[in-house]
Design a protein around this motif. Structure first.
Motif, PDB file in Angstrom:
ATOM      1  N   GLY A  67       0.798  -1.233   0.000  1.00 44.20           N
ATOM      2  CA  GLY A  67       0.000   0.000   0.000  1.00 44.20           C
ATOM      3  C   GLY A  67       0.823   1.271   0.000  1.00 44.20           C
ATOM      4  O   GLY A  67       0.287   2.368   0.176  1.00 44.20           O
ATOM      5  N   ARG A  68       2.124   1.142  -0.147  1.00 42.46           N
ATOM      6  CA  ARG A  68       2.978   2.333  -0.146  1.00 42.46           C
ATOM      7  C   ARG A  68       3.916   2.264  -1.336  1.00 42.46           C
ATOM      8  O   ARG A  68       4.818   1.431  -1.380  1.00 42.46           O
ATOM      9  CB  ARG A  68       3.758   2.391   1.172  1.00 42.46           C
ATOM     10  N   HIS A  69       3.673   3.105  -2.325  1.00 44.06           N
ATOM     11  CA  HIS A  69       4.474   3.094  -3.551  1.00 44.06           C
ATOM     12  C   HIS A  69       5.238   4.406  -3.668  1.00 44.06           C
ATOM     13  O   HIS A  69       4.945   5.373  -2.968  1.00 44.06           O
ATOM     14  CB  HIS A  69       3.570   2.953  -4.778  1.00 44.06           C
ATOM     15  N   PHE A  90       2.337   6.762  -6.985  1.00 43.36           N
ATOM     16  CA  PHE A  90       0.974   6.319  -6.696  1.00 43.36           C
ATOM     17  C   PHE A  90       0.022   7.370  -7.262  1.00 43.36           C
ATOM     18  O   PHE A  90       0.470   8.402  -7.765  1.00 43.36           O
ATOM     19  CB  PHE A  90       0.784   6.107  -5.190  1.00 43.36           C
ATOM     20  N   GLN A 115      -3.574   9.735  -6.927  1.00 47.06           N
ATOM     21  CA  GLN A 115      -4.584  10.307  -6.036  1.00 47.06           C
ATOM     22  C   GLN A 115      -5.695  10.951  -6.847  1.00 47.06           C
ATOM     23  O   GLN A 115      -5.435  11.548  -7.888  1.00 47.06           O
ATOM     24  CB  GLN A 115      -3.964  11.418  -5.167  1.00 47.06           C
ATOM     25  N   ARG A 152      -2.222  15.143  11.045  1.00 42.92           N
ATOM     26  CA  ARG A 152      -1.848  15.217   9.631  1.00 42.92           C
ATOM     27  C   ARG A 152      -0.436  15.788   9.481  1.00 42.92           C
ATOM     28  O   ARG A 152      -0.046  16.699  10.189  1.00 42.92           O
ATOM     29  CB  ARG A 152      -2.830  16.041   8.789  1.00 42.92           C
ATOM     30  N   ALA A 159      -4.558   4.714   5.496  1.00 43.32           N
ATOM     31  CA  ALA A 159      -5.653   5.605   5.110  1.00 43.32           C
ATOM     32  C   ALA A 159      -5.988   5.406   3.633  1.00 43.32           C
ATOM     33  O   ALA A 159      -5.112   5.201   2.798  1.00 43.32           O
ATOM     34  CB  ALA A 159      -5.264   7.043   5.379  1.00 43.32           C
ATOM     35  N   CYS A 217      -8.353   7.668   2.325  1.00 45.55           N
ATOM     36  CA  CYS A 217      -8.594   9.058   1.928  1.00 45.55           C
ATOM     37  C   CYS A 217      -8.265   9.938   3.128  1.00 45.55           C
ATOM     38  O   CYS A 217      -8.540   9.546   4.274  1.00 45.55           O
ATOM     39  CB  CYS A 217     -10.066   9.220   1.542  1.00 45.55           C
ATOM     40  N   ALA A 218      -7.670  11.085   2.875  1.00 42.62           N
ATOM     41  CA  ALA A 218      -7.336  11.973   3.987  1.00 42.62           C
ATOM     42  C   ALA A 218      -7.386  13.418   3.520  1.00 42.62           C
ATOM     43  O   ALA A 218      -7.172  13.703   2.338  1.00 42.62           O
ATOM     44  CB  ALA A 218      -5.939  11.652   4.509  1.00 42.62           C
ATOM     45  N   ALA A 269      -7.650  13.837  -0.476  1.00 45.44           N
ATOM     46  CA  ALA A 269      -7.155  13.016  -1.582  1.00 45.44           C
ATOM     47  C   ALA A 269      -7.453  11.556  -1.297  1.00 45.44           C
ATOM     48  O   ALA A 269      -7.238  11.064  -0.184  1.00 45.44           O
ATOM     49  CB  ALA A 269      -5.656  13.229  -1.756  1.00 45.44           C
ATOM     50  N   GLY A 317      -6.538   7.756  -2.202  1.00 44.40           N
ATOM     51  CA  GLY A 317      -5.437   6.967  -2.762  1.00 44.40           C
ATOM     52  C   GLY A 317      -5.993   5.837  -3.622  1.00 44.40           C
ATOM     53  O   GLY A 317      -6.633   4.918  -3.111  1.00 44.40           O
ATOM     54  N   ARG A 371      -4.724   2.231  -2.912  1.00 43.22           N
ATOM     55  CA  ARG A 371      -5.270   1.662  -1.663  1.00 43.22           C
ATOM     56  C   ARG A 371      -6.711   1.227  -1.848  1.00 43.22           C
ATOM     57  O   ARG A 371      -7.131   0.218  -1.303  1.00 43.22           O
ATOM     58  CB  ARG A 371      -5.142   2.669  -0.527  1.00 43.22           C
TER      59      ARG A 371
HETATM   60  P1  ATP Z   1       0.247   7.857   5.092  1.00 44.15           P
HETATM   61  O1  ATP Z   1      -0.077   8.189   6.509  1.00 44.15           O
HETATM   62  O2  ATP Z   1      -0.304   6.538   4.649  1.00 44.15           O
HETATM   63  O3  ATP Z   1       1.690   8.074   4.747  1.00 44.15           O
HETATM   64  P2  ATP Z   1      -0.281  10.482   4.125  1.00 44.15           P
HETATM   65  O4  ATP Z   1      -0.876  11.191   5.291  1.00 44.15           O
HETATM   66  O5  ATP Z   1       1.145  10.713   3.815  1.00 44.15           O
HETATM   67  O6  ATP Z   1      -0.579   8.907   4.234  1.00 44.15           O
HETATM   68  P3  ATP Z   1      -1.734  12.048   2.231  1.00 44.15           P
HETATM   69  O7  ATP Z   1      -0.618  12.924   1.871  1.00 44.15           O
HETATM   70  O8  ATP Z   1      -2.810  12.591   3.060  1.00 44.15           O
HETATM   71  O9  ATP Z   1      -1.168  10.709   2.848  1.00 44.15           O
HETATM   72  O10 ATP Z   1      -2.353  11.407   0.897  1.00 44.15           O
HETATM   73  C1  ATP Z   1      -3.735  11.041   0.786  1.00 44.15           C
HETATM   74  C2  ATP Z   1      -3.893   9.590   0.436  1.00 44.15           C
HETATM   75  O11 ATP Z   1      -2.976   9.195  -0.586  1.00 44.15           O
HETATM   76  C3  ATP Z   1      -3.572   8.635   1.581  1.00 44.15           C
HETATM   77  O12 ATP Z   1      -4.672   8.519   2.429  1.00 44.15           O
HETATM   78  C4  ATP Z   1      -3.306   7.344   0.820  1.00 44.15           C
HETATM   79  O13 ATP Z   1      -4.509   6.712   0.453  1.00 44.15           O
HETATM   80  C5  ATP Z   1      -2.607   7.833  -0.423  1.00 44.15           C
HETATM   81  N1  ATP Z   1      -1.151   7.724  -0.294  1.00 44.15           N
HETATM   82  C6  ATP Z   1      -0.288   8.559   0.327  1.00 44.15           C
HETATM   83  N2  ATP Z   1       0.978   8.131   0.207  1.00 44.15           N
HETATM   84  C7  ATP Z   1       0.927   6.992  -0.538  1.00 44.15           C
HETATM   85  C8  ATP Z   1       1.906   6.073  -1.031  1.00 44.15           C
HETATM   86  N3  ATP Z   1       3.207   6.264  -0.796  1.00 44.15           N
HETATM   87  N4  ATP Z   1       1.497   5.016  -1.764  1.00 44.15           N
HETATM   88  C9  ATP Z   1       0.175   4.808  -2.012  1.00 44.15           C
HETATM   89  N5  ATP Z   1      -0.798   5.644  -1.577  1.00 44.15           N
HETATM   90  C10 ATP Z   1      -0.435   6.720  -0.858  1.00 44.15           C
END
Ligand code: ATP
Ligand code: MG
Length: 428
Positions: A121-123, A126, A128, A260, A282, A284-285, A307, A309, A312
């Motif tokens: 789930g972390r690329h 990715f 958004q 956040r 997450a 969506c955040a 946004a 993801g 995800r």
């Molecule tokens: P996380 O806590 O998972 O690192 P984030 O707070 O950095 O998330 P945001 O910047 O709020 O994430 O991005 C909104 C959404 O984008 C996240 O809720 C997630 O679904 C997706 N997202 C963020 N980083 C990544 C990633 N490296 N790979 C895949 N999806 C991502």
């Protein structure tokens, strides 16, 4: 060259099968965004590095460690966008969009880049779907964005697998006071801080709260709590939002620890996470960012956004039963027995495409053995086969076989559109 060139770590290919899920998600996103009158905006993937430094904040995970920055041929520092809000706001200010219409409801969908440790789930690349509303001060817009995302999740049939968490983080001023108090608390325990946190004590003590170092759990747990610093104005804003959510029975929980990672947020922040994943991820955040425009030298423009993801969402959908996404890659596979029937088959396919523009029609040009052609239809994931052999041409008929239920029927070729219409009405 005798070796396969590897893709870049953390960057993935999307094969046609994945794209089917992708398009399914995209169609639901677009339908719902339109229904709330959001309009699409597109802006560059590459921006000047300073834009993100000012906008996101120098002492954040994204700017400190996760940006793909490089110099162009004229030594300008550029960065592959790690998120969309900043570029979207910059683009609106530059194009004068906010001068002409002070209210804007916008969305975009595209790749983002973060140099993170690749894992489930972390690329590093990715995607958004960003949703941004500019010009609305009242909490009703916070409420509407939550309703919109909730509706998207419902339409995707996943609302029961996700949880909405909310918090209010107050104004920038509230956060300044909180930071001062955090500083005093951690300063008292400076000898317990690891090197990273010692640095953060002087740059951004808020970031110490994100530390995953178990040795520091105790001093983090005894640290002052942000909610006690939030001003009445922000609390009232938050109470109205919560009241509306309760009235319309949207389930949520308040998580006072939800802060956040970006500097630009204020007042409402929220996150949808899923318990279907082993670790808390997450889907969506987002939150309010009423002061971001001013950090670009533009007038005050109240704003809120979030946004989703896409990867995800795909992971979540794939972990469920697979009945929701299209089972077939081809709706109608047209086969024929001899080369001299080829043009006849192509003409038939053209008529079908005109009558059903959204259906996937494929003519099998490698004619010959009918059994082999049926095998191929199965392998390619076709739902219907239309067969034209010499007998069918003579009788002006066509044979239609439903590969899912293994039934078949022959009818006059002039009735083909009507027959297909009945079929689609019955099964799609
Ligand atoms: P996380 O806590 O998972 O690192 P984030 O707070 O950095 O998330 P945001 O910047 O709020 O994430 O991005 C909104 C959404 O984008 C996240 O809720 C997630 O679904 C997706 N997202 C963020 N980083 C990544 C990633 N490296 N790979 C895949 N999806 C991502
Ligand atoms: Mg992150």
């Amino acid at each position: 060259m005798n070796h396969i060139i590897q893709s870049v770590k953390g960057m993935h290919d999307y094969t046609p099968k994945k794209i089917l899920i992708w398009q399914y998600i995209e169609s639901i996103l677009k339908r719902n965004l339109t229904s709330y009158n959001y309009q699409e905006i597109r802006f560059p993937i590459i921006e000047r590095t300073e834009l993100f430094k000012y906008g996101i904040g120098n002492i954040t995970d994204i700017v400190e460690k996760e940006m793909y920055s490089f110099q162009d041929k004229k030594s300008n520092s550029l960065t592959l966008r790690p998120e969309g809000t900043i570029g979207c706001m910059r683009s609106c200010i530059k194009s004068g969009l906010l001068r002409k219409h002070s209210e804007q409801k916008l969305w975009y969908l595209g790749p983002m880049f973060r140099y993170e440790k690749p894992q489930f789930g972390r690329h590093r690349q990715f995607h958004q779907c960003g949703i941004e509303s500019f010009g609305f001060l009242d909490p009703s817009i916070d409420f509407e964005i939550i309703l919109l995302v909730q509706r998207i999740l419902k339409n995707l049939n996943i609302s029961r697998y996700v949880n909405l968490e909310l918090n209010t983080i107050g104004s920038i001023n509230d956060r300044m006071n909180y930071k001062k108090s955090l500083y005093l608390h951690f300063k008292k325990h400076e000898f317990l801080l690891d090197t990273d946190c010692k640095r953060r004590l002087y740059t951004n003590p808020l970031r110490i709260l994100d530390s995953k170092n178990n040795a520091m759990t105790e001093i983090i747990n005894t640290a002052p709590v942000l909610i006690n610093f939030v001003s009445d104005d922000s609390l009232e804003h938050f109470e109205k939002l919560c009241k509306f959510l309760k009235k319309i029975k949207i389930p949520y929980s308040i998580n006072y620890k939800l802060i956040r990672g970006l500097d630009y947020y204020n007042k409402t922040v929220f996150e949808w996470t899923s318990d279907k994943f082993t670790s808390k991820h997450a889907i969506c955040a987002g939150g309010r960012y009423d002061y971001l425009s001013q950090s670009f030298g533009a007038p005050f423009i109240p704003a809120i956004g979030c946004a989703i993801g896409i990867e995800r969402l795909i992971l979540l959908l794939e972990s469920l039963e697979k009945t929701w996404y299209p089972e077939n890659f081809i709706d109608i596979f047209v086969i024929f027995s001899h080369k001299n029937i080829e043009l006849y088959a192509i003409k038939l396919s053209e008529n079908i495409r005109t009558a059903f523009p959204c259906r996937r029609v494929q003519v099998n040009f490698s004619n010959g053995n009918i059994k082999k052609q049926f095998k191929k239809a199965n392998k390619l994931g076709a739902r219907i086969v239309l067969l034209i052999g010499t007998i069918e041409v003579q009788n002006k008929t066509v044979l239609m076989k439903d590969l899912k239920f293994n039934t078949q029927k022959t009818f006059l070729i002039i009735n083909v559109i009507q027959e297909l219409k009945w079929f689609f009405e019955k099964y799609f």
